[in-house]
Design a protein around this motif. Structure first.
Motif, short mmCIF file in Angstrom:
data_model
loop_
_atom_site.label_atom_id
_atom_site.label_comp_id
_atom_site.label_asym_id
_atom_site.label_seq_id
_atom_site.Cartn_x
_atom_site.Cartn_y
_atom_site.Cartn_z
N ARG A 1 -3.97 5.02 5.70
CA ARG A 1 -4.49 4.24 4.56
C ARG A 1 -6.01 4.40 4.45
O ARG A 1 -6.73 4.49 5.46
CB ARG A 1 -4.10 2.77 4.66
CG ARG A 1 -4.62 2.03 5.87
CD ARG A 1 -4.34 0.53 5.76
NE ARG A 1 -2.93 0.26 5.52
CZ ARG A 1 -2.48 -0.76 4.79
NH1 ARG A 1 -3.33 -1.60 4.24
NH2 ARG A 1 -1.18 -0.96 4.63
N THR B 1 0.83 -1.20 0.00
CA THR B 1 0.00 0.00 0.00
C THR B 1 0.87 1.25 0.00
O THR B 1 1.82 1.36 0.77
CB THR B 1 -0.92 0.02 1.23
OG1 THR B 1 -1.72 -1.16 1.22
CG2 THR B 1 -1.83 1.24 1.24
N ASP C 1 -4.97 1.89 -0.31
CA ASP C 1 -5.66 1.00 0.62
C ASP C 1 -5.55 -0.42 0.09
O ASP C 1 -5.38 -0.64 -1.10
CB ASP C 1 -7.13 1.39 0.77
CG ASP C 1 -7.76 0.89 2.05
OD1 ASP C 1 -7.03 0.27 2.85
OD2 ASP C 1 -8.96 1.12 2.25
N ASP D 1 2.31 0.35 8.35
CA ASP D 1 2.45 1.67 7.72
C ASP D 1 3.38 2.56 8.54
O ASP D 1 4.26 3.25 8.00
CB ASP D 1 1.09 2.35 7.59
CG ASP D 1 0.11 1.58 6.72
OD1 ASP D 1 0.53 0.65 6.00
OD2 ASP D 1 -1.09 1.92 6.78
#
Length: 259
Positions: free
Chosen positions: A56, A11, A63, A75
């Protein structure tokens, strides 16, 4: 946001980096993007390398389904790598629950500060959160993002006439666009209770903040967080509410992160 990094699952996470010094990552709460915490970056960047990012599923970040809290922890791990492998974390509201989870997961975090994580302080509040989760899940599952936003605003205590007024405002479309991320914040909050066992496992300093003009239960939740953490400290910011003034908050964070 002017930079992007890839999380472990691929992502794309959009972020902005300003200033120089020890790294601090700012994490927003529900129904918000990195722009919500960006006003803190200015004063903090005089002493720190400050990272603001879109979590996200919102803003300029990507995403990946299905959502899991550990993916948002990953993340943060990717952002920590971007700033040299170690950082302090600040999270507001449900973003505070996420940074506490990240610290407990073993990421290379120096210090953690949170502002008004809305943990439930009695069984009635726990029941309300369960009902909110059910209604939110149903609304999002049936493709009704506007209803999901309404359920969230009711959970925050916003009056019905104000909710209906918001629905007619120019901001409503943007709120609906990030409504799916409400489920992410709900997941970060767990069962709604203060995660005492998880906090007790933390060996790093934790600063738990609340506004002096906020509801009493929010201050109690902040105190519970500080009390459960082995090196926790509670502090109330006079005259502040859940929407805290960055000019009041920034000096407190700077002092804590500089220690």
């Amino acid at each position: 946001m002017d930079k992007k990094t890839l999380s472990k699952d691929g992502t794309s996470i959009a972020y902005r980096r300003t200033g120089q010094g020890p790294a601090v990552i700012l994490v927003s709460g529900a129904m918000s993007t990195g722009a919500t915490v960006a006003p803190l970056a200015g004063p903090l960047s005089r002493h720190f390398t400050v990272v603001v990012h879109d979590r996200r599923g919102r803003g300029e970040s990507g995403d990946t389904q299905p959502y899991e809290v550990r993916r948002e922890v990953e993340d943060l791990a990717a952002l920590i790598d971007e700033v040299g492998g170690e950082a302090s974390l600040y999270g507001v509201s449900s973003g505070g629950a996420l940074v506490l989870e990240a610290a407990a997961s073993g990421l290379p975090v120096r210090r953690v500060a949170v502002y008004e994580v809305p943990y439930a302080m009695d069984e009635d509040a726990v029941r309300q959160r369960r009902e909110y989760t059910a209604r939110l899940t149903e609304a999002l599952g049936q493709g009704r993002p506007g209803d999901a936003v309404e359920h969230f605003l009711r959970l925050t205590g916003l009056a019905e006439e104000m909710i209906q007024g918001a629905r007619q405002s120019p901001m409503w479309a943007a709120m609906e666009s990030i409504a799916p991320s409400l489920a992410y914040d709900d997941a970060c909050m767990g069962d709604g209770r203060v995660p005492r066992d998880k906090l007790a496992s933390l060996t790093l300093p934790v600063l738990s903040l609340a506004g002096g003009a906020s509801p009493a239960w929010m201050r109690e939740a902040a105190k519970e967080i500080a009390g459960a953490a082995a090196r926790g400290t509670y502090r109330s910011l006079e005259d502040q509410t859940h929407v805290v003034d960055p000019n009041v908050l920034a000096p407190v964070l700077a002092e804590f992160f500089a220690d």
